[in-house]
Design a protein around this motif. Sequence first.
Motif, PDB file in Angstrom:
ATOM      1  N   TYR A 155     109.312  33.210  -5.500  1.00  0.00           N
ATOM      2  CA  TYR A 155     107.966  33.062  -4.961  1.00  0.00           C
ATOM      3  C   TYR A 155     107.040  32.269  -5.889  1.00  0.00           C
ATOM      4  O   TYR A 155     107.301  32.111  -7.081  1.00  0.00           O
ATOM      5  N   HIS A 156     105.932  31.837  -5.324  1.00  0.00           N
ATOM      6  CA  HIS A 156     104.862  31.194  -6.087  1.00  0.00           C
ATOM      7  C   HIS A 156     104.256  32.212  -7.061  1.00  0.00           C
ATOM      8  O   HIS A 156     104.213  33.413  -6.777  1.00  0.00           O
ATOM      9  N   THR A 157     103.770  31.742  -8.187  1.00  0.00           N
ATOM     10  CA  THR A 157     103.239  32.655  -9.204  1.00  0.00           C
ATOM     11  C   THR A 157     102.058  33.479  -8.678  1.00  0.00           C
ATOM     12  O   THR A 157     101.901  34.647  -9.051  1.00  0.00           O
ATOM     13  N   ASP A 158     101.222  32.898  -7.825  1.00  0.00           N
ATOM     14  CA  ASP A 158     100.111  33.663  -7.251  1.00  0.00           C
ATOM     15  C   ASP A 158     100.612  34.797  -6.372  1.00  0.00           C
ATOM     16  O   ASP A 158     100.024  35.881  -6.334  1.00  0.00           O
ATOM     17  N   GLU A 159     101.715  34.556  -5.661  1.00  0.00           N
ATOM     18  CA  GLU A 159     102.312  35.599  -4.809  1.00  0.00           C
ATOM     19  C   GLU A 159     102.920  36.699  -5.676  1.00  0.00           C
ATOM     20  O   GLU A 159     102.807  37.893  -5.349  1.00  0.00           O
ATOM     21  N   VAL A 160     103.539  36.315  -6.768  1.00  0.00           N
ATOM     22  CA  VAL A 160     104.118  37.304  -7.689  1.00  0.00           C
ATOM     23  C   VAL A 160     103.010  38.188  -8.258  1.00  0.00           C
ATOM     24  O   VAL A 160     103.150  39.420  -8.326  1.00  0.00           O
ATOM     25  N   THR A 161     101.910  37.575  -8.660  1.00  0.00           N
ATOM     26  CA  THR A 161     100.775  38.343  -9.191  1.00  0.00           C
ATOM     27  C   THR A 161     100.248  39.318  -8.151  1.00  0.00           C
ATOM     28  O   THR A 161      99.917  40.473  -8.469  1.00  0.00           O
ATOM     29  N   LEU A 162     100.186  38.886  -6.905  1.00  0.00           N
ATOM     30  CA  LEU A 162      99.713  39.753  -5.820  1.00  0.00           C
ATOM     31  C   LEU A 162     100.629  40.961  -5.655  1.00  0.00           C
ATOM     32  O   LEU A 162     100.156  42.085  -5.447  1.00  0.00           O
ATOM     33  N   ILE A 163     101.916  40.752  -5.776  1.00  0.00           N
ATOM     34  CA  ILE A 163     102.887  41.846  -5.627  1.00  0.00           C
ATOM     35  C   ILE A 163     102.818  42.805  -6.810  1.00  0.00           C
ATOM     36  O   ILE A 163     102.708  44.025  -6.645  1.00  0.00           O
ATOM     37  N   THR A 164     102.882  42.270  -8.012  1.00  0.00           N
ATOM     38  CA  THR A 164     102.943  43.120  -9.205  1.00  0.00           C
ATOM     39  C   THR A 164     101.626  43.835  -9.493  1.00  0.00           C
ATOM     40  O   THR A 164     101.609  44.823 -10.240  1.00  0.00           O
ATOM     41  N   SER A 165     100.534  43.369  -8.912  1.00  0.00           N
ATOM     42  CA  SER A 165      99.240  44.032  -9.127  1.00  0.00           C
ATOM     43  C   SER A 165      99.031  45.247  -8.222  1.00  0.00           C
ATOM     44  O   SER A 165      98.049  45.975  -8.390  1.00  0.00           O
ATOM     45  N   GLN A 166      99.965  45.484  -7.303  1.00  0.00           N
ATOM     46  CA  GLN A 166      99.824  46.629  -6.399  1.00  0.00           C
ATOM     47  C   GLN A 166     100.039  47.938  -7.160  1.00  0.00           C
ATOM     48  O   GLN A 166     100.798  47.993  -8.135  1.00  0.00           O
ATOM     49  N   PRO A 167      99.399  49.030  -6.716  1.00  0.00           N
ATOM     50  CA  PRO A 167      99.367  50.252  -7.518  1.00  0.00           C
ATOM     51  C   PRO A 167     100.648  51.076  -7.531  1.00  0.00           C
ATOM     52  O   PRO A 167     100.822  51.925  -8.408  1.00  0.00           O
ATOM     53  N   ASN A 168     101.542  50.853  -6.551  1.00  0.00           N
ATOM     54  CA  ASN A 168     102.757  51.682  -6.511  1.00  0.00           C
ATOM     55  C   ASN A 168     103.892  50.896  -5.858  1.00  0.00           C
ATOM     56  O   ASN A 168     103.694  49.800  -5.319  1.00  0.00           O
ATOM     57  N   THR A 169     105.087  51.481  -5.932  1.00  0.00           N
ATOM     58  CA  THR A 169     106.280  50.792  -5.436  1.00  0.00           C
ATOM     59  C   THR A 169     106.186  50.485  -3.949  1.00  0.00           C
ATOM     60  O   THR A 169     106.577  49.400  -3.506  1.00  0.00           O
ATOM     61  N   GLN A 170     105.682  51.430  -3.150  1.00  0.00           N
ATOM     62  CA  GLN A 170     105.577  51.206  -1.719  1.00  0.00           C
ATOM     63  C   GLN A 170     104.657  50.027  -1.407  1.00  0.00           C
ATOM     64  O   GLN A 170     104.986  49.164  -0.586  1.00  0.00           O
ATOM     65  N   SER A 171     103.519  49.961  -2.066  1.00  0.00           N
ATOM     66  CA  SER A 171     102.584  48.862  -1.846  1.00  0.00           C
ATOM     67  C   SER A 171     103.170  47.535  -2.297  1.00  0.00           C
ATOM     68  O   SER A 171     102.958  46.492  -1.662  1.00  0.00           O
ATOM     69  N   GLN A 172     103.917  47.565  -3.400  1.00  0.00           N
ATOM     70  CA  GLN A 172     104.570  46.342  -3.867  1.00  0.00           C
ATOM     71  C   GLN A 172     105.611  45.859  -2.853  1.00  0.00           C
ATOM     72  O   GLN A 172     105.694  44.668  -2.556  1.00  0.00           O
ATOM     73  N   ALA A 173     106.395  46.807  -2.314  1.00  0.00           N
ATOM     74  CA  ALA A 173     107.405  46.446  -1.315  1.00  0.00           C
ATOM     75  C   ALA A 173     106.740  45.897  -0.054  1.00  0.00           C
ATOM     76  O   ALA A 173     107.176  44.884   0.506  1.00  0.00           O
ATOM     77  N   ASN A 174     105.679  46.560   0.400  1.00  0.00           N
ATOM     78  CA  ASN A 174     104.978  46.094   1.597  1.00  0.00           C
ATOM     79  C   ASN A 174     104.459  44.676   1.419  1.00  0.00           C
ATOM     80  O   ASN A 174     104.535  43.846   2.328  1.00  0.00           O
ATOM     81  N   THR A 175     103.932  44.388   0.233  1.00  0.00           N
ATOM     82  CA  THR A 175     103.388  43.063  -0.046  1.00  0.00           C
ATOM     83  C   THR A 175     104.495  42.024  -0.121  1.00  0.00           C
ATOM     84  O   THR A 175     104.369  40.923   0.427  1.00  0.00           O
ATOM     85  N   PHE A 176     105.592  42.361  -0.785  1.00  0.00           N
ATOM     86  CA  PHE A 176     106.727  41.434  -0.889  1.00  0.00           C
ATOM     87  C   PHE A 176     107.247  41.060   0.486  1.00  0.00           C
ATOM     88  O   PHE A 176     107.464  39.870   0.785  1.00  0.00           O
ATOM     89  N   PHE A 177     107.463  42.067   1.346  1.00  0.00           N
ATOM     90  CA  PHE A 177     108.054  41.778   2.649  1.00  0.00           C
ATOM     91  C   PHE A 177     107.064  41.132   3.601  1.00  0.00           C
ATOM     92  O   PHE A 177     107.469  40.368   4.478  1.00  0.00           O
ATOM     93  N   ARG A 178     105.770  41.393   3.431  1.00  0.00           N
ATOM     94  CA  ARG A 178     104.794  40.680   4.247  1.00  0.00           C
ATOM     95  C   ARG A 178     104.809  39.178   3.910  1.00  0.00           C
ATOM     96  O   ARG A 178     104.779  38.332   4.812  1.00  0.00           O
ATOM     97  N   ILE A 179     104.863  38.868   2.635  1.00  0.00           N
ATOM     98  CA  ILE A 179     104.940  37.467   2.234  1.00  0.00           C
ATOM     99  C   ILE A 179     106.223  36.838   2.763  1.00  0.00           C
ATOM    100  O   ILE A 179     106.237  35.694   3.228  1.00  0.00           O
ATOM    101  N   TRP A 180     107.310  37.614   2.735  1.00  0.00           N
ATOM    102  CA  TRP A 180     108.589  37.100   3.235  1.00  0.00           C
ATOM    103  C   TRP A 180     108.509  36.784   4.729  1.00  0.00           C
ATOM    104  O   TRP A 180     108.942  35.714   5.161  1.00  0.00           O
TER     105      TRP A 180
END
Length: 251
Positions: A155-180
């Motif tokens: 992913y783009h670095t801005d997208e990675v930052t958006l994912i890793t800045s989420q507060p928990n694993t579920q939110s990170q997964a939701n963000t990753f798959f939404r971008i996908w």
Amino acid sequence: MTAHFFNNALTITPTDFANLPEGKSTVLLFDANTLSLANYNLASLLSEFELTVINRRKNQIAKKEYVASRLLLKLLVKTTHPEFSNVPLNAINTSFNQSTAKLELHINECVINTCISHSHGFVGVALNLESEGFGFDLEKISLTRPFEKLAKHFYHTDEVTLITSQPNTQSQANTFFRIWTLKESLAKATSRPIAKLLSPNVFNELTLVSLAASSQVVNTQTETFDLTLVHKKSTDWRCFVLTDLSLIPIR
């Protein structure tokens, strides 16, 4: 700036086929895991070409996805084209056009672009009657996938930052798959290889081509999926989850 892509604003309505509105700008969703293929006469549903395709498939989930997607596409075209209402289902054929990267539905002399997506037995189909910029994607949300590692690699670095800045694993997964699903849907809408859309910032790419995106999280009996539609801003696409196939007129 990107918040509206995560609003889950897409409306998804449960229905049966008997109460399905006219099929233009309609996405149909169905859990193909609930199909019992032994209850269907596949020769009456699939064209000769489609029968050769499914007979080569060994995985039962893949078989169910294939039958469900083709059946739903054929029934959708009958709702949009009353002149085809009496055409047998096995006289309607689907095939992939390599030059346009589109799955086409052939009925008599008519050729219609379609869009399908499937993940772990959950299937979505739509007709693109106007051949406009449109695509959608389904993806199972999995907490066991190494999504952070995958994001940092693709992913783009801005997208990675958006994912890793989420507060928990579920939110990170939701963000990753939404971008996908945004990237996959955009690839289908613009007929671009997904490989060319992995590293660019998908939010910027959507703006560049003046396409809108609508998304929602969909729960089946056993899994959770992310669904995204990319489409013209003036087009009102509707989503329906079919709850029962028993009322579908099979002929």
